[in-house]
Motif scaffolding. Structure first.
Motif, PDB file in Angstrom:
ATOM      1  N   ALA A  82      -1.799  42.627  23.759  1.00  0.00           N
ATOM      2  CA  ALA A  82      -3.592  42.287  22.739  1.00  0.00           C
ATOM      3  C   ALA A  82      -2.006  43.038  21.117  1.00  0.00           C
ATOM      4  CB  ALA A  82      -4.575  44.059  22.513  1.00  0.00           C
ATOM      5  N   ARG A  83      -1.353  43.904  20.812  1.00  0.00           N
ATOM      6  CA  ARG A  83      -0.353  44.067  19.375  1.00  0.00           C
ATOM      7  C   ARG A  83       0.062  42.735  19.397  1.00  0.00           C
ATOM      8  NH1 ARG A  83       0.771  48.587  22.814  1.00  0.00           N
ATOM      9  NH2 ARG A  83       2.878  47.897  23.059  1.00  0.00           N
ATOM     10  N   ASN A  84       0.508  41.832  20.314  1.00  0.00           N
ATOM     11  CA  ASN A  84       1.691  40.947  19.921  1.00  0.00           C
ATOM     12  C   ASN A  84       0.614  39.565  19.537  1.00  0.00           C
ATOM     13  OD1 ASN A  84       4.336  41.881  19.712  1.00  0.00           O
ATOM     14  ND2 ASN A  84       3.503  42.578  21.603  1.00  0.00           N
ATOM     15  N   GLY A  85      -0.297  39.550  19.539  1.00  0.00           N
ATOM     16  CA  GLY A  85      -1.329  38.337  19.055  1.00  0.00           C
ATOM     17  C   GLY A  85      -1.132  37.344  19.724  1.00  0.00           C
ATOM     18  N   LEU A  86      -0.952  36.223  19.010  1.00  0.00           N
ATOM     19  CA  LEU A  86      -0.044  34.977  19.923  1.00  0.00           C
ATOM     20  C   LEU A  86       1.423  34.809  20.186  1.00  0.00           C
ATOM     21  CD1 LEU A  86      -2.025  32.919  16.420  1.00  0.00           C
ATOM     22  CD2 LEU A  86      -3.206  33.634  18.917  1.00  0.00           C
ATOM     23  N   ALA A  87       1.668  35.814  20.706  1.00  0.00           N
ATOM     24  CA  ALA A  87       3.111  35.472  20.842  1.00  0.00           C
ATOM     25  C   ALA A  87       2.867  35.482  22.334  1.00  0.00           C
ATOM     26  CB  ALA A  87       3.722  37.249  20.822  1.00  0.00           C
ATOM     27  N   THR A  88       4.290  34.893  23.445  1.00  0.00           N
ATOM     28  CA  THR A  88       3.635  34.901  24.398  1.00  0.00           C
ATOM     29  C   THR A  88       4.568  36.256  24.737  1.00  0.00           C
ATOM     30  OG1 THR A  88       4.278  32.447  24.383  1.00  0.00           O
ATOM     31  CG2 THR A  88       4.942  33.122  26.254  1.00  0.00           C
ATOM     32  N   CYS A  89       4.406  36.664  25.719  1.00  0.00           N
ATOM     33  CA  CYS A  89       5.025  37.511  26.566  1.00  0.00           C
ATOM     34  C   CYS A  89       5.077  38.109  27.362  1.00  0.00           C
ATOM     35  CB  CYS A  89       3.665  39.009  26.233  1.00  0.00           C
ATOM     36  SG  CYS A  89       2.913  39.597  24.426  1.00  0.00           S
ATOM     37  N   ILE A  90       6.361  38.610  27.912  1.00  0.00           N
ATOM     38  CA  ILE A  90       6.985  38.428  29.510  1.00  0.00           C
ATOM     39  C   ILE A  90       7.483  40.134  29.550  1.00  0.00           C
ATOM     40  CG2 ILE A  90       9.375  37.736  30.136  1.00  0.00           C
ATOM     41  CD1 ILE A  90      10.228  35.597  28.391  1.00  0.00           C
ATOM     42  N   ALA A  91       6.628  39.504  30.751  1.00  0.00           N
ATOM     43  CA  ALA A  91       6.877  41.139  31.551  1.00  0.00           C
ATOM     44  C   ALA A  91       8.672  41.392  32.399  1.00  0.00           C
ATOM     45  CB  ALA A  91       5.777  41.082  32.573  1.00  0.00           C
ATOM     46  N   VAL A  92       8.882  42.317  32.082  1.00  0.00           N
ATOM     47  CA  VAL A  92      10.277  42.503  33.241  1.00  0.00           C
ATOM     48  C   VAL A  92       9.817  43.783  33.942  1.00  0.00           C
ATOM     49  CG1 VAL A  92      12.761  43.043  33.071  1.00  0.00           C
ATOM     50  CG2 VAL A  92      11.621  41.524  31.377  1.00  0.00           C
ATOM     51  N   VAL A  93       9.803  43.586  35.396  1.00  0.00           N
ATOM     52  CA  VAL A  93       9.776  44.751  36.609  1.00  0.00           C
ATOM     53  C   VAL A  93      11.691  44.358  37.252  1.00  0.00           C
ATOM     54  CG1 VAL A  93       8.475  45.037  38.253  1.00  0.00           C
ATOM     55  CG2 VAL A  93       7.408  43.812  36.732  1.00  0.00           C
ATOM     56  N   ILE A  94      11.523  46.372  37.657  1.00  0.00           N
ATOM     57  CA  ILE A  94      12.660  46.728  37.741  1.00  0.00           C
ATOM     58  C   ILE A  94      12.081  47.094  39.145  1.00  0.00           C
ATOM     59  CG2 ILE A  94      14.825  47.662  37.413  1.00  0.00           C
ATOM     60  CD1 ILE A  94      14.839  46.496  34.962  1.00  0.00           C
ATOM     61  N   ASP A  95      12.780  46.795  40.454  1.00  0.00           N
ATOM     62  CA  ASP A  95      12.634  47.605  41.293  1.00  0.00           C
ATOM     63  C   ASP A  95      10.936  48.335  41.935  1.00  0.00           C
ATOM     64  OD1 ASP A  95      15.046  47.637  42.527  1.00  0.00           O
ATOM     65  OD2 ASP A  95      15.893  49.232  41.402  1.00  0.00           O
ATOM     66  N   GLY A  96       9.843  46.740  41.195  1.00  0.00           N
ATOM     67  CA  GLY A  96       8.970  47.610  41.755  1.00  0.00           C
ATOM     68  C   GLY A  96       8.218  47.717  40.162  1.00  0.00           C
ATOM     69  N   LEU A 100       9.556  46.827  31.259  1.00  0.00           N
ATOM     70  CA  LEU A 100      10.343  46.866  30.172  1.00  0.00           C
ATOM     71  C   LEU A 100       9.166  45.498  29.648  1.00  0.00           C
ATOM     72  CD1 LEU A 100      12.444  45.683  26.904  1.00  0.00           C
ATOM     73  CD2 LEU A 100      13.043  44.556  28.798  1.00  0.00           C
ATOM     74  N   GLY A 101       8.877  44.718  27.984  1.00  0.00           N
ATOM     75  CA  GLY A 101       8.426  43.820  27.545  1.00  0.00           C
ATOM     76  C   GLY A 101       8.243  43.503  26.594  1.00  0.00           C
ATOM     77  N   ILE A 102       8.439  41.940  26.451  1.00  0.00           N
ATOM     78  CA  ILE A 102       9.027  41.086  25.671  1.00  0.00           C
ATOM     79  C   ILE A 102       8.069  39.802  24.586  1.00  0.00           C
ATOM     80  CG2 ILE A 102      10.923  39.318  25.415  1.00  0.00           C
ATOM     81  CD1 ILE A 102      12.613  40.089  27.552  1.00  0.00           C
ATOM     82  N   ALA A 103       8.459  39.648  23.650  1.00  0.00           N
ATOM     83  CA  ALA A 103       7.232  39.092  22.503  1.00  0.00           C
ATOM     84  C   ALA A 103       8.153  38.069  22.095  1.00  0.00           C
ATOM     85  CB  ALA A 103       6.318  40.211  21.739  1.00  0.00           C
ATOM     86  N   LEU A 104       7.742  36.818  22.287  1.00  0.00           N
ATOM     87  CA  LEU A 104       8.177  35.349  21.638  1.00  0.00           C
ATOM     88  C   LEU A 104       7.300  35.133  21.119  1.00  0.00           C
ATOM     89  CD1 LEU A 104      10.105  34.665  24.647  1.00  0.00           C
ATOM     90  CD2 LEU A 104      11.354  35.969  22.718  1.00  0.00           C
ATOM     91  N   ASN A 105       7.401  34.634  19.905  1.00  0.00           N
ATOM     92  CA  ASN A 105       7.183  34.031  18.692  1.00  0.00           C
ATOM     93  C   ASN A 105       7.359  32.182  18.409  1.00  0.00           C
ATOM     94  OD1 ASN A 105       4.748  35.817  18.039  1.00  0.00           O
ATOM     95  ND2 ASN A 105       6.339  36.837  17.063  1.00  0.00           N
ATOM     96  N   ASP A 106       6.031  31.543  18.844  1.00  0.00           N
ATOM     97  CA  ASP A 106       6.384  30.499  19.036  1.00  0.00           C
ATOM     98  C   ASP A 106       6.668  29.695  17.791  1.00  0.00           C
ATOM     99  OD1 ASP A 106       6.849  29.356  21.598  1.00  0.00           O
ATOM    100  OD2 ASP A 106       4.820  29.330  21.607  1.00  0.00           O
ATOM    101  N   THR A 107       6.895  29.151  17.267  1.00  0.00           N
ATOM    102  CA  THR A 107       7.668  28.060  15.350  1.00  0.00           C
ATOM    103  C   THR A 107       7.635  27.213  16.059  1.00  0.00           C
ATOM    104  OG1 THR A 107      10.285  27.830  15.454  1.00  0.00           O
ATOM    105  CG2 THR A 107       8.479  30.371  14.897  1.00  0.00           C
ATOM    106  N   LEU A 108       6.921  26.077  15.213  1.00  0.00           N
ATOM    107  CA  LEU A 108       6.716  24.937  15.290  1.00  0.00           C
ATOM    108  C   LEU A 108       8.280  24.146  14.536  1.00  0.00           C
ATOM    109  CD1 LEU A 108       3.415  23.166  14.084  1.00  0.00           C
ATOM    110  CD2 LEU A 108       4.637  23.714  16.098  1.00  0.00           C
TER     111      LEU A 108
END
Length: 312
Positions: A82-96, A100-108
């Motif tokens: 929600a904080r990163n709006g239109l970004a594509t967010c990736i969840a990183v799960v380590i040992d269950g 970490l959360g990673i937000a990526l913004n698309d650019t045309l």
């Protein structure tokens, strides 16, 4: 670094720069049991030293569903999105555990709007199929003026979408650059693997590969193919007409043998000259836009509607 997905390439580039150099210099840990999870992300075991391995999953919200992640962690990731709006967010799960959360913004791409406009000029209906979140897909679609787009799609969903159009008699053209697009490419009338880093699987599935990230090459290639298609049909009609006229004149006694041979040879040379004219057609110039040939190379392809599909 083992994933060929564009998002993975962006994450690796931001973290270590060139993956190949980092691997050679020991900047990347060893990974075993690596696997792509279609429509979800990737998983594998990462060497953390001392003979220990950490089980790592990275991807969209679905990676949280099968890992027994608690409601608190899911709420945290939802708030992160929600904080990163239109970004594509990736969840990183380590040992269950969600670490970490990673937000990526698309650019045309600079040529995206022009490419879509050129496809419409070529009488192609353009749609966008993507696995990104609806919010991000809506932003991109609105920027390009696309009336039809589908978000949060799995590879099987993309294939089903294409097959539905094929079943209605439409000819579809599917463009993609990764493993998530290969199934849809196989189902389309024409599959196009595009991009300098397009995955080998997508390239093997596709009917054509464009080894460039310039989207303008797509409408220009369609224009060239249509012109070549018209040249072939014209040559067939031309030769058939000459042959019929030659037979009629020969049977009525108005065409001597030497002249018939000359006409046959001349028609062959004429067809060859018309055919090689395709090699000199300038569908594009150094600026990526069509030159004075824009009116010449328009029109329908085989008399059927063509859908131009671009996949994020």
């Amino acid at each position: 670094a083992k994933s060929a997905h564009p998002l993975a390439a962006a994450v690796v580039s931001a973290a270590v720069g060139c993956a190949a150099e980092a691997y050679e210099n020991g900047g990347l840990p060893e990974v075993r049991r690596f696997k792509n999870l279609d429509g979800v992300g990737v998983r594998g075991e990462v060497d953390v030293g001392g003979g220990s391995w950490a089980r790592v999953l990275a991807g969209n919200d679905k990676v949280l569903e099968g890992e027994g992640i608690g409601d608190g962690a899911r709420s945290s990731f939802a708030a992160f999105k929600a904080r990163n709006g239109l970004a594509t967010c990736i969840a990183v799960v380590i040992d269950g555990s969600l670490e970490l959360g990673i937000a990526l913004n698309d650019t045309l791409r600079p040529s995206a709007q022009q490419a879509v406009d050129e496809l419409r000029t070529e009488r192609c209906f353009v749609a966008m199929l993507t696995g990104d979140a609806p919010e991000a897909a809506t932003e991109v679609a609105q920027s390009l003026g696309l009336a039809l787009f589908q978000a949060s799609m799995l590879p099987s969903d993309k294939r089903a979408w294409v097959e539905a159009r094929e079943a209605k008699g439409a000819r579809t053209l599917m463009v993609g650059d990764g493993i998530n697009d290969s199934n849809a490419m196989a189902a389309a009338s024409v599959g196009v693997a595009m991009g300098e880093g397009c995955m080998a699987l997508a390239a093997r599935t596709a009917d054509m590969c464009i080894m460039s990230n310039d989207l303008m090459l797509l409408p220009q290639t369609i224009a060239l193919c249509r012109h070549a298609h018209r040249v072939v049909k014209f040559n067939i009609v031309l030769v058939a007409g000459i042959k019929v006229a030659t037979i009629i004149l020969a049977l009525t006694g108005h065409l001597p043998l030497w002249l018939a041979v000359l006409v046959d040879l001349g028609s062959l040379l004429l067809v060859l000259l018309i055919g090689v004219s395709v090699l000199h057609l300038k569908c594009w110039d150094s600026t990526g836009s069509k030159g004075p040939y824009a009116k010449v190379i328009g029109g329908d392809f085989g008399g059927e509607e063509v859908f131009g599909l671009e996949s994020a």
